[in-house]
Each structure stands twice: as structure tokens, then as C-alpha cells.
Design an enzyme around this catalytic site. Structure first.
Site, short mmCIF file in Angstrom:
data_model
loop_
_atom_site.label_atom_id
_atom_site.label_comp_id
_atom_site.label_asym_id
_atom_site.label_seq_id
_atom_site.Cartn_x
_atom_site.Cartn_y
_atom_site.Cartn_z
N GLY A 1 72.52 -17.41 60.06
CA GLY A 1 73.64 -17.34 58.80
C GLY A 1 73.11 -17.98 57.53
O GLY A 1 73.48 -17.40 56.56
N GLU B 1 59.76 6.92 44.60
CA GLU B 1 58.57 7.38 44.31
C GLU B 1 58.25 8.85 45.74
O GLU B 1 57.34 8.95 46.45
CB GLU B 1 57.16 6.81 44.41
CG GLU B 1 57.48 5.36 43.39
CD GLU B 1 55.91 6.09 42.71
OE1 GLU B 1 55.45 6.92 42.91
OE2 GLU B 1 56.45 4.70 41.22
#
Length: 383
Positions: free
Chosen positions: A340, A363
Site C-alpha cells: 500500500g 524517441e
């Protein structure tokens, strides 16, 4: 065959790691939350030579190679993907295009400023309607005597609103599609050049990413970078080196997430013992270590080929493809290990995941990398 860095590259790695830990790591989360470009860090990067890694000493740079460049980007990315992207794009795109294809006058004019960090370099190919499909580029440059008039718009331009000079790709012979594109060095104070405030993004939020409008931007022919209609051919060579840097960025993000995973697993206790003792956690850490080691070998090989003047287009694509996807997996495992807490901003692994995803897109997407690799292995089918 030597898999270890030599003394010079070890020194560069140590300097970059020390700087990243002392000057960047303490502020990276705040920069990300504020979505603020940290302009105050740029002069320090320039002083250390990290903004002119490949620029020759003649023009005020460090005169080093692609491997050194990749090492610095990796070390920045271990703590902050945004700053790593700034270093990668500045060195690998804008500065690199001028250094590689610019005239001597252009090199003398721009490279010293770019090397010391007085200016950052931007590079503008992508448009709202064209990314991987360069033939769809709609920005136009029309010649009038000794000048060119540029009109169009660009999207997702790193350093677009904070850079001093931007290499703009524009169609000069639209009928030729990719073979009719030319590059121009446009100073960002030029009338008609307008950058939006940086875009709201999933990750790399303290990196400057802008949309650029070019409205009757006039530049002299002396600002043309390379030959007329040769810009896209030159761009392919620029992208090869840029892909090595994005692979290095992904590698650094994965390494940073892995380091956080190891640290947390030793500190977090469940059922009366550290979770590092549980086989499920050990397997995730082992898989991440394996993939990061493999990614590093691909990145360093591509960098070595570039530095020794050998062809490396396929190797650059392989490095970027594998490193980016492996980094995303590594960051996902890091969140799982943190449980969590990994889903909160209390720990940096969620930021690493958000930053790493860009490496699969920028890219050239993962799909484009697979195309590049396959085309160099398989003969093109007749149609």
C-alpha cells in the site's frame, strides 16, 4: 572483453552519483509535485561538464563519448527521471544536431553556450498530427532570398519553453515527404517563436515539455543546419544516439526502484520478520536484478559501438526497447514490494514508475523499435 568501467568512466560515474545524491535527490519529489522546472540546478550541471559531455573541448565541452553520456544520464535517473530527461535531450538532440551537422560558424556560436548551461538546447520534430510518421510533418519553411519563413506547430518539445536555441525540422520540399525536410537553428527569442506553458504529464513532471507555435518565423540561411532537404536523414542518426540516452535513463529509473525495493524489504516486517526473507519478495528482486544487468549490457554495447565509429542503429533500438520495458516491470515490482505504501507518494517508487513509462514512448515507441530491429534482420518483402 571487459565488462568493467575504466578509471576515467568510474570517475565520471562517481562524480555524477555524488551530485545526484547531494544536489538532486533531496528535491526531486518536491520538483515533481510542484511540476516546476528546476532552473537553479542547470548552472551546476554546466559547471560539472554534464551539459557538454560530447561537445569537443574546443567549444567548451568535456569532449567525452557516448558511454560517458549514458553513465551520467543513468545516475541522474536513479533519483530523478525529469532531470535525467533534461540532460539526455539537451546533449543527445539539440546540441548533438548542431555539433554533428552544423557549420563551423554555428558550432562556435552555440556550442559554448550549450556546454556551460547558459543555454539549453531543444529539438523539434514531433507535431500534433505527426510523431512516428515524419511524412505527415506539416511545418513548412519557404525560402525568400537569403531568408527562410517558417510556419507550423510542434508538440511534446523538451526544453521548448526554457531553451535558448531549438533545432526545428520543417518541410522545404513537401512533395518529397521525408526526403524534403530541412533543419534550422531557431533562437527562442526570434519573433514568431512562441512556446506554451509546459504540458501536464503523467511523469517527468519537472521536465519542461511544451507545444511550440511558429508564426512567420524568419531565419537567415546561415541558420540552416545541414543540407537542404537532408534534415530527416540527419535526424535518423541523431535519434540513434538519443535512443542510447533514453535506454540509460530507463536503466537508471529501474536501478533506483530496485534500490528502494531492497531497502524497504529489509526494513518492513510482517509475521515477525523482514519481508526480504519471503520467497515471493526474493523472486521479484532477483528478476529485477537480472533485467537491469541485461539492460546495462545492451546500453553499454550500443554506446561502445557509437564511440568506436561502428554502426549501432539496431543496437540502440535493442537497448532502448529492452531497457524501457524492463524498467517499467522493475518499477511495478517495486510498488508491489512496497504494498500500500508503494501506491502513495510517501515513497519514490510511484514517481519512478510514472517517469519510466515515458521511455517506452519518447524517441520512438517500443513498436517503432521493433520495426527498426526487424528491418535490419529481415529483407523487405516485395509488394
Amino acid at each position: 572483453m571487459d565488462f568493467e568501467l575504466d578509471e576515467e568512466h568510474q570517475s565520471i560515474q562517481n562524480a555524477a552519483r555524488d551530485f545526484a545524491q547531494k544536489e538532486v535527490a533531496p528535491h526531486a519529489t518536491q520538483w515533481d509535485e510542484q511540476e516546476r522546472f528546476p532552473s537553479e540546478i542547470i548552472p551546476k550541471l554546466g559547471q560539472l561538464g554534464f551539459l557538454g559531455i560530447r561537445i569537443p573541448e574546443t567549444y567548451g565541452g568535456a569532449g567525452l563519448g557516448t558511454l560517458a553520456y549514458a553513465i551520467v544520464v543513468e545516475e541522474m535517473a536513479r533519483v530523478d527521471g525529469s532531470l535525467a530527461l533534461t540532460v539526455a535531450s539537451h546533449n543527445g538532440l539539440g546540441s548533438s544536431h548542431i555539433m554533428t551537422f552544423g557549420s563551423e560558424e554555428q558550432r562556435k556560436k552555440y556550442l559554448p553556450r550549450l556546454a556551460c548551461g547558459e543555454w539549453l538546447g531543444a529539438w523539434a520534430l514531433t507535431e500534433p498530427g505527426s510523431g512516428s510518421d515524419a511524412a505527415a510533418l506539416r511545418t513548412r519553411a519557404v525560402r525568400e532570398g537569403d531568408e527562410w519563413i517558417i510556419n507550423g506547430s510542434k508538440m511534446f518539445i523538451t526544453q521548448g519553453s526554457v531553451g535558448g536555441v531549438c533545432v526545428v525540422l520543417a518541410a522545404t520540399s513537401p512533395e518529397k515527404k521525408q526526403k524534403g525536410i530541412t533543419a534550422f537553428a531557431v533562437e527562442t527569442t526570434t519573433p514568431g517563436y512562441r512556446a506554451s506553458s509546459h504540458l501536464k504529464k503523467l511523469g517527468c513532471r519537472s521536465s519542461d515539455t511544451a507545444e511550440i507555435a511558429l508564426e512567420n518565423v524568419r531565419v537567415s540561411d546561415a541558420q540552416r543546419v545541414g543540407e537542404v532537404d537532408h534534415g530527416f536523414v540527419d535526424t535518423l542518426k541523431i535519434l540513434d544516439r538519443g535512443r542510447v540516452s533514453i535506454a540509460a535513463m530507463a536503466l537508471g529509473l529501474g536501478e533506483g526502484a530496485l534500490a528502494e525495493s531492497v531497502k524497504y524489504s529489509k526494513e518492513r516486517e510482517q509475521f515477525g520478520e523482514p519481508i526480504a526473507n519471503f520467497q515471493a519478495i526474493q523472486w521479484m528482486i532477483a528478476d529485477s536484478r537480472k533485467e537491469m544487468n541485461a539492460a546495462r549490457l545492451l546500453v553499454w554495447r550500443a554506446a561502445h559501438l557509437a564511440d568506436t565509429g561502428q554502426r549501432y542503429s539496431r543496437e540502440a533500438s535493442m537497448a532502448k526497447l529492452y531497457a524501457s520495458e524492463a524498467a517499467t516491470r522493475c518499477c511495478l515490482r517495486a510498488i508491489q514490494i512496497h504494498g500500500g505504501y508503494g501506491y502513495t507518494r510517501e515513497y519514490p517508487v510511484e514517481r519512478h514508475l510514472r517517469d519510466a513509462k515515458l521511455c517506452e514512448i519518447g524517441e520512438g515507441t517500443s513498436e517503432v523499435q521493433r520495426m527498426v530491429i526487424a528491418r535490419q534482420i529481415l529483407p523487405r518483402a516485395a509488394v
